[in-house]
Design a protein around this motif. Sequence first.
Motif, PDB file in Angstrom:
ATOM      1  N   VAL A   5      32.521  83.457  48.518  1.00 53.37           N
ATOM      2  CA  VAL A   5      31.641  82.328  48.219  1.00 53.37           C
ATOM      3  C   VAL A   5      32.273  81.488  47.122  1.00 53.37           C
ATOM      4  N   GLU A   6      32.676  80.269  47.493  1.00 52.98           N
ATOM      5  CA  GLU A   6      33.297  79.364  46.528  1.00 52.98           C
ATOM      6  C   GLU A   6      32.238  78.507  45.831  1.00 52.98           C
ATOM      7  N   CYS A  95      38.736  79.762  49.620  1.00 51.53           N
ATOM      8  CA  CYS A  95      39.211  81.048  49.151  1.00 51.53           C
ATOM      9  C   CYS A  95      39.599  81.884  50.365  1.00 51.53           C
ATOM     10  N   ASN A  96      40.629  82.717  50.220  1.00 52.86           N
ATOM     11  CA  ASN A  96      41.133  83.485  51.357  1.00 52.86           C
ATOM     12  C   ASN A  96      41.555  84.876  50.939  1.00 52.86           C
ATOM     13  N   GLN A 107      33.255  79.395  52.703  1.00 48.76           N
ATOM     14  CA  GLN A 107      32.723  78.189  53.362  1.00 48.76           C
ATOM     15  C   GLN A 107      33.383  76.921  52.840  1.00 48.76           C
ATOM     16  N   GLY A 108      34.075  77.029  51.714  1.00 48.21           N
ATOM     17  CA  GLY A 108      34.767  75.881  51.142  1.00 48.21           C
ATOM     18  C   GLY A 108      33.926  75.148  50.120  1.00 48.21           C
ATOM     19  N   THR A 109      34.613  74.491  49.199  1.00 47.82           N
ATOM     20  CA  THR A 109      33.945  73.653  48.216  1.00 47.82           C
ATOM     21  C   THR A 109      34.708  72.336  48.109  1.00 47.82           C
ATOM     22  N   GLN A 110      33.987  71.230  48.130  1.00 48.94           N
ATOM     23  CA  GLN A 110      34.598  69.907  48.155  1.00 48.94           C
ATOM     24  C   GLN A 110      35.030  69.494  46.754  1.00 48.94           C
ATOM     25  N   VAL A 111      36.259  69.040  46.655  1.00 52.85           N
ATOM     26  CA  VAL A 111      36.779  68.442  45.419  1.00 52.85           C
ATOM     27  C   VAL A 111      37.180  67.009  45.746  1.00 52.85           C
TER      28      VAL A 111
END
Length: 115
Positions: A5-6, A95-96, A107-111
């Motif tokens: 979880v990012e 994250c991996n 799930q990814g986090t937007q930057v």
Amino acid sequence: QVQLVESGGGLVQTGGSLRLSCAASGFSSRYAMSWYRQAPGKERELVAAITSAGGSANYADSVKGRFTISRDNAKNTVYLQMNSLKPEDTAVYYCNVVWRYVNYWGQGTQVTVSS
């Protein structure tokens, strides 16, 4: 069940900083972990990776000297400190971990870095 979880993404101006976190669960913390990113219309690329104990890390040339990957195994969390951000760093950051030969992603986090 493996979960990544990012958090920590957001909108920042050029030259700013962000710290991403990845909370991991469902597997032993003793695995190398990585951060990837994917910009619109581009392939997902490796940003940084860290060994299981955190003693060694490697980085994409485009982020060397600006980003730092670290981990806290007691908290099962991996971090990505991003400094001197540029508009070209805009992407979804993932994250991996590869655990038991299976690739797991958060799930990814937007930057988003504004110019």
